[in-house]
Motif scaffolding. Sequence first.
Motif, short mmCIF file in Angstrom:
data_model
loop_
_atom_site.label_atom_id
_atom_site.label_comp_id
_atom_site.label_asym_id
_atom_site.label_seq_id
_atom_site.Cartn_x
_atom_site.Cartn_y
_atom_site.Cartn_z
N ALA A 75 0.85 -1.20 0.00
CA ALA A 75 0.00 0.00 0.00
C ALA A 75 0.88 1.24 0.00
O ALA A 75 1.83 1.34 0.79
CB ALA A 75 -0.92 0.02 1.22
N PHE A 76 0.58 2.17 -0.88
CA PHE A 76 1.29 3.45 -0.93
C PHE A 76 0.48 4.47 -0.15
O PHE A 76 -0.73 4.62 -0.36
CB PHE A 76 1.48 3.90 -2.37
CG PHE A 76 2.64 3.25 -3.07
CD1 PHE A 76 3.80 3.95 -3.32
CD2 PHE A 76 2.56 1.91 -3.45
CE1 PHE A 76 4.89 3.33 -3.96
CE2 PHE A 76 3.63 1.29 -4.08
CZ PHE A 76 4.80 2.00 -4.33
N LYS A 119 1.94 9.58 -4.67
CA LYS A 119 1.64 8.15 -4.61
C LYS A 119 1.23 7.58 -5.97
O LYS A 119 1.75 6.54 -6.39
CB LYS A 119 0.50 7.89 -3.62
CG LYS A 119 0.75 8.36 -2.21
CD LYS A 119 -0.38 8.00 -1.28
CE LYS A 119 -1.75 8.49 -1.62
NZ LYS A 119 -2.06 9.50 -2.55
N SER A 120 0.30 8.23 -6.63
CA SER A 120 -0.23 7.69 -7.89
C SER A 120 0.86 7.55 -8.93
O SER A 120 0.92 6.54 -9.67
CB SER A 120 -1.35 8.59 -8.42
OG SER A 120 -2.41 8.68 -7.48
N LEU A 121 1.74 8.53 -9.01
CA LEU A 121 2.83 8.49 -9.99
C LEU A 121 3.77 7.33 -9.70
O LEU A 121 4.18 6.60 -10.62
CB LEU A 121 3.60 9.80 -9.97
CG LEU A 121 4.82 9.89 -10.90
CD1 LEU A 121 4.41 9.65 -12.34
CD2 LEU A 121 5.51 11.24 -10.74
N ASP A 177 12.09 10.61 -10.92
CA ASP A 177 13.10 9.55 -11.11
C ASP A 177 13.84 9.26 -9.81
O ASP A 177 14.12 8.10 -9.49
CB ASP A 177 14.10 9.96 -12.19
CG ASP A 177 13.52 9.92 -13.59
OD1 ASP A 177 12.43 9.33 -13.76
OD2 ASP A 177 14.14 10.49 -14.51
N GLU A 178 14.18 10.31 -9.06
CA GLU A 178 14.89 10.12 -7.79
C GLU A 178 14.03 9.34 -6.80
O GLU A 178 14.50 8.41 -6.13
CB GLU A 178 15.29 11.47 -7.21
CG GLU A 178 16.40 12.18 -7.99
CD GLU A 178 16.62 13.61 -7.54
OE1 GLU A 178 17.71 14.14 -7.81
OE2 GLU A 178 15.69 14.20 -6.93
N VAL A 179 12.77 9.73 -6.70
CA VAL A 179 11.86 9.02 -5.78
C VAL A 179 11.65 7.59 -6.24
O VAL A 179 11.62 6.65 -5.42
CB VAL A 179 10.51 9.77 -5.67
CG1 VAL A 179 9.57 9.02 -4.73
CG2 VAL A 179 10.73 11.20 -5.17
#
Length: 230
Positions: A18-19, A27-29, A211-213
Amino acid sequence: MAAGARAGGGTDRGCFIAFEGPEGAGKSLQIERLSRRLSECGVPYVTTREPGGTAAAEAIREVILERPELRLDGIAELLLFSASRRMHVEEIIRPALERGDVVLCDRFELSTRVYQGCARGVPAETIRRVTSAATGGLLPDLYVVLDVPVSVGLSRQLERLSDPEQLGLFGLPDRIELEKRRFMERVRTGYLELAARDERIETVDGVGTPDEVERRVGSLVARRFPSRFG
């Protein structure tokens, strides 16, 4: 709800992630990016969200989030979210796990503990009892909490409103997104406090480029679930 193509089936229980996070955390991305990775690797998966996932749950979602004129206190929210969660678990999540799929869910019961508990003041024991009845005791294997300062989350929401493409994808702010900054600060604090005493909850720095996340999330899930993400 979206499902990835199955690759040869399997009998092992699936993996439930779960995000979570405050508004504007991304979250969605990150769910979209992780699901793309699973698809490329041929891993069967399901993406879903709360409240939602089934026809009835989506109808409840409209009442909870898309009717800002309705006055709902924390108990009313708890009961509505839990009714939605009951159908979501029984119709979507549990069957997917029994098939051996990876389930990526945008929010689950941790949101209830934080938003209705920490931020609205509903007693933790009340939440525990209602949630247990709704889920039958089912919990994610991992909560990925994307942590961002409230100022960052609010800035991202404003950016979304000024970008026609993002507005088309995500729509106008819902009833909870319209809450005041003080409420959002309680939400962020709640996530951090619960993460400090629950080994299922892992915080990931949500500040930085997508990208980092994504790399941070990828490193976390590879460490926790090497057979699926290693």
